[in-house]
Design an enzyme around this catalytic site. Sequence first.
Site, PDB file in Angstrom:
ATOM      1  N   ASP A   1      -2.327   5.869  -3.236  1.00  0.00           N
ATOM      2  CA  ASP A   1      -2.708   6.818  -2.189  1.00  0.00           C
ATOM      3  C   ASP A   1      -1.526   7.684  -1.803  1.00  0.00           C
ATOM      4  O   ASP A   1      -1.678   8.661  -1.076  1.00  0.00           O
ATOM      5  CB  ASP A   1      -3.190   6.066  -0.941  1.00  0.00           C
TER       6      ASP A   1
ATOM      7  N   CYS B   1     -10.030   2.215  -8.373  1.00  0.00           N
ATOM      8  CA  CYS B   1      -9.200   2.521  -7.203  1.00  0.00           C
ATOM      9  C   CYS B   1      -9.305   1.323  -6.272  1.00  0.00           C
ATOM     10  O   CYS B   1     -10.362   0.699  -6.174  1.00  0.00           O
ATOM     11  CB  CYS B   1      -9.744   3.781  -6.524  1.00  0.00           C
TER      12      CYS B   1
ATOM     13  N   TRP C   1       0.851  -1.186   0.000  1.00  0.00           N
ATOM     14  CA  TRP C   1       0.000   0.000   0.000  1.00  0.00           C
ATOM     15  C   TRP C   1       0.901   1.256   0.000  1.00  0.00           C
ATOM     16  O   TRP C   1       1.890   1.316   0.714  1.00  0.00           O
ATOM     17  CB  TRP C   1      -0.917   0.013   1.237  1.00  0.00           C
TER      18      TRP C   1
ATOM     19  N   LYS D   1     -15.760   7.404  -8.519  1.00  0.00           N
ATOM     20  CA  LYS D   1     -14.496   6.789  -8.086  1.00  0.00           C
ATOM     21  C   LYS D   1     -14.881   5.500  -7.386  1.00  0.00           C
ATOM     22  O   LYS D   1     -15.537   5.521  -6.345  1.00  0.00           O
ATOM     23  CB  LYS D   1     -13.742   7.732  -7.148  1.00  0.00           C
ATOM     24  N   TRP D   2     -14.512   4.373  -7.960  1.00  0.00           N
ATOM     25  CA  TRP D   2     -14.893   3.040  -7.450  1.00  0.00           C
ATOM     26  C   TRP D   2     -13.718   2.495  -6.651  1.00  0.00           C
ATOM     27  O   TRP D   2     -12.706   2.094  -7.207  1.00  0.00           O
ATOM     28  CB  TRP D   2     -15.230   2.127  -8.627  1.00  0.00           C
ATOM     29  N   ASP D   3     -13.897   2.492  -5.346  1.00  0.00           N
ATOM     30  CA  ASP D   3     -12.807   2.104  -4.445  1.00  0.00           C
ATOM     31  C   ASP D   3     -12.994   0.667  -3.961  1.00  0.00           C
ATOM     32  O   ASP D   3     -14.096   0.091  -4.069  1.00  0.00           O
ATOM     33  CB  ASP D   3     -12.821   3.077  -3.251  1.00  0.00           C
ATOM     34  N   MET D   4     -11.945   0.077  -3.406  1.00  0.00           N
ATOM     35  CA  MET D   4     -12.001  -1.290  -2.842  1.00  0.00           C
ATOM     36  C   MET D   4     -10.856  -1.358  -1.838  1.00  0.00           C
ATOM     37  O   MET D   4      -9.711  -1.454  -2.218  1.00  0.00           O
ATOM     38  CB  MET D   4     -11.790  -2.285  -3.984  1.00  0.00           C
ATOM     39  N   ASN D   5     -11.209  -1.250  -0.550  1.00  0.00           N
ATOM     40  CA  ASN D   5     -10.172  -0.971   0.437  1.00  0.00           C
ATOM     41  C   ASN D   5      -9.697  -2.123   1.285  1.00  0.00           C
ATOM     42  O   ASN D   5      -8.912  -1.900   2.207  1.00  0.00           O
ATOM     43  CB  ASN D   5     -10.638   0.147   1.371  1.00  0.00           C
TER      44      ASN D   5
ATOM     45  N   ASP E   1     -15.458  12.679  -2.247  1.00  0.00           N
ATOM     46  CA  ASP E   1     -14.917  11.349  -1.926  1.00  0.00           C
ATOM     47  C   ASP E   1     -15.706  10.793  -0.748  1.00  0.00           C
ATOM     48  O   ASP E   1     -16.826  11.226  -0.464  1.00  0.00           O
ATOM     49  CB  ASP E   1     -13.404  11.490  -1.658  1.00  0.00           C
ATOM     50  N   ASP E   2     -15.164   9.881  -0.031  1.00  0.00           N
ATOM     51  CA  ASP E   2     -15.807   9.165   1.067  1.00  0.00           C
ATOM     52  C   ASP E   2     -16.614  10.097   2.003  1.00  0.00           C
ATOM     53  O   ASP E   2     -16.349  11.286   2.087  1.00  0.00           O
ATOM     54  CB  ASP E   2     -14.665   8.497   1.864  1.00  0.00           C
TER      55      ASP E   2
HETATM   56  C1  DGJ Z   1      -8.765   4.920  -0.387  1.00  0.00           C
HETATM   57  C2  DGJ Z   1      -8.546   5.688  -1.646  1.00  0.00           C
HETATM   58  O1  DGJ Z   1      -7.416   5.226  -2.308  1.00  0.00           O
HETATM   59  C3  DGJ Z   1      -8.456   7.161  -1.305  1.00  0.00           C
HETATM   60  O2  DGJ Z   1      -8.116   7.922  -2.430  1.00  0.00           O
HETATM   61  C4  DGJ Z   1      -9.768   7.607  -0.727  1.00  0.00           C
HETATM   62  O3  DGJ Z   1     -10.769   7.507  -1.700  1.00  0.00           O
HETATM   63  C5  DGJ Z   1     -10.103   6.756   0.486  1.00  0.00           C
HETATM   64  N1  DGJ Z   1     -10.016   5.352   0.223  1.00  0.00           N
HETATM   65  C6  DGJ Z   1     -11.470   7.079   0.996  1.00  0.00           C
HETATM   66  O4  DGJ Z   1     -11.851   6.260   2.003  1.00  0.00           O
END
Ligand code: DGJ
Length: 795
Positions: A553, A531, A197, A479-483, A369-370
């Site tokens: 990030d 993302c 990361w 923006k389609w995120d996956m954390n 964003d979030d």
């Molecule tokens: C992770 C993304 O990579 C960031 O740019 C941001 O969108 C955060 N998540 C928001 O929780």
Amino acid sequence: MIRQQGRFFHLCDGAISYILEILDDGTPGHVYFGAAMADLELEDLEYMARRCGKSTGTVKAIAGTSFSLADQMLEYPVYGTTSFLEPALAMEQEGMPLYLRLAYTGFEIRDGKEKSMPGPQTRPDPKAQSLILHLADRDAQVEVDLSYTIYMQGATVVRSAKITNLANCPRNLTHAASGVLNVRDTGWNWIHLNGSWARERQIVEQALVPGTAVIESLTGASSHQCNPWNALVKSPDSPASCQGDNNLAYGCNLVYSSNFKAQADINEFGLLRVMEGIHPLTFGWTLQPLASFQTPEMLLFCSIEGLDGLSRVSSRFLRDHLINPNFVYKRRPVCLNSWEAVYFTLNEQNLLELAREAAKCGIDCFVVDDGWFGHRDLDNSSLGDWYPDQKKFPSGLDAFARQIRSLGMQFGLWFEPEMISEDSELYGKHPQWAVKPPAGQYSVGRSQLVLDFSCPEVVEYIFRQMCQVIESTKLSYIKWDMNRSITEAYSQYLAQEKEGQKEFFYRYIYGVYALYEKLTEAYPDVLIEGCAAGGGRFDPGILYYSPQIWTSDNTDAFDRLKIQYATSLAYPLSTLSNHISQFPSHQTGRTFTSEFQKDVALFGIFGYELNLIEDHRFSPADLTGQIGQYRQMEPAILHGDFYHLASPFASNEPAVALYWDGKRPQSAPKTASNSHQVLSKQEQAFVGFYQTLSSLHSIYRPALPLPFLADGQYLIQPLQAQSSMQLHLDLEEENPGKQTSDSQSARNMEPEVIRGQLLRHDGLRKPVKNNGSNRNVAQFIGDFQAMIIELKKIG
Ligand code: DGJ
């Protein structure tokens, strides 16, 4: 063109030839992959296939002969045969291995490429051609079709395999790799992209020795740790590098976004092969009678211009034949993303203030964003509840979006569709939709669980929720995120359906693709930026839908130099989303000049992640100027070729160049929104020079040869944007004495005209001062200096 000649098949796309043969036992073997050789006759092919027999001491595939698979280059190795390398294909019946003898039964040559399976794949093209090799084991009642597609001048072979069970009982697939790249000599280095990361895609180069080297992901995404792209280049000190093809380079990639494995094996005969596909450790598939399984596509690239040439082959190929054609060559919006500006402390008021500033600067799209949905004041709740938080948007998100549009900007929103928070309404209603084991402990990442996207009902539910928001806000950008990575991969849905849990990862990612498919079909003009906690899912599967991906990030420009340099070995610049962000860097605490941040971010899709209210480094005119510079470079970013001139991994003075002949796109669809890109017709290049650390003792190389330039005259000047320069002048009249950072650097260097031949061989002078002074050259003084120089052919 694809030709069958005797037992040979010759695929030639004008740039490369790929030749295979049918071996004595009917197994497809590999003959050649390299520079195009048109018009080969049968005797030429026989000559090329001739090799020294090395099978003494091996187990023979055909009794009474010396024929073994052990010393052959195999196109699709099968488990349990006389080849002992890990197989591409292995199957079981009731827990017992099936010992398959797959033999050639026929072929088809198909004109054009059709969509052949669900999910991402190289695009249909009437000028493409495919060879389908039919293989079968009649006794075991298994058929395998190997497919090879070439696109004219693509320098790429697209492979996949389709396995069919003809028996009247189910069979289990345990290994189903997409394909193999064979190379017949040793002395190769394997290059791949390794990271974590905020440190994605660092270049690793390893000398290959007999044995196996592996890159893989088991996280449920293509991952931060390894990328499915990998390349073979000649090792400089190998004996093989004296053989006249030093600049031959091969690359592989996989059109798949989940667990993969790529392995490079060198066997006892010095044969090297790279095999790539779905990771067998987290895969198993039940093939019912008459059912087929088709693997994701593997892309095999070849260049005779080394690694850098290979990067241009794969970039052009992905742009022309894979990435979402609605956007790939289209002008992209410059976004202001709220994440680093306000994180979770957003509300209608502070966002509107930010948006008003953004509008003044010429930003095209305002992205929240979030934190806009459910009751998400921190990262521990509300995923799955995709309706606006009324406390934060008392007049409604649709009204807020209207205000953004009335400022002349598009509206964008962040989603993390694949996730669920335990603290959410969705979890209250459907706890069984979370991926977790039926009993016992489970892991939690960023306080969230993963939604079971192997279940079509879950995908449909999230789609419906997203539709509502997209329509009510007239959304232009997602923006389609996956954390988080996937652990304890247990699906209640699969258990109910009596499907094997080993099917989970594959079905999950095809659920993700299904949602992408639904969204892109229903809203073809909504740009979806990929993302995954930064660049944790940067792969051809995602690029099929998302023309750009949040690269990392980590927006520290020094770290980004490396991340972007390495990412662009595998992917076109137009897929890298780069933002100028907060100061000092929120990730590393480092400070930079804004010029340095900008000149790093400009090589990609440019935008901001900035609190414009609090950040006093920039005036609106500065930002307008920067955006003007981006617009000047954008056609070259979308259509041009990228050159990696000096690596930030090896040098304090990295350099890159972007070259556009002014004529491409040949294949870009001619739509009104693309038309600005064909205006120039003028050859152009942008060279980015950087000085990361200033050092009196750096190995000083005064000039940078630009191999892509033609003869003739080039006008050389620092990158300026017409609109921004005009704006600077206007501002100066109002505010004499105030100079912006952009206009300062522009004054350091006078435009000059230099001959292309000279720039090609001797090189463009670098704007570096080491000791003493340089004449008529902008001088870098101190750390983190940067400059982009524009070259225009004027005669
Ligand atoms: C992770 C993304 O990579 C960031 O740019 C941001 O969108 C955060 N998540 C928001 O929780």
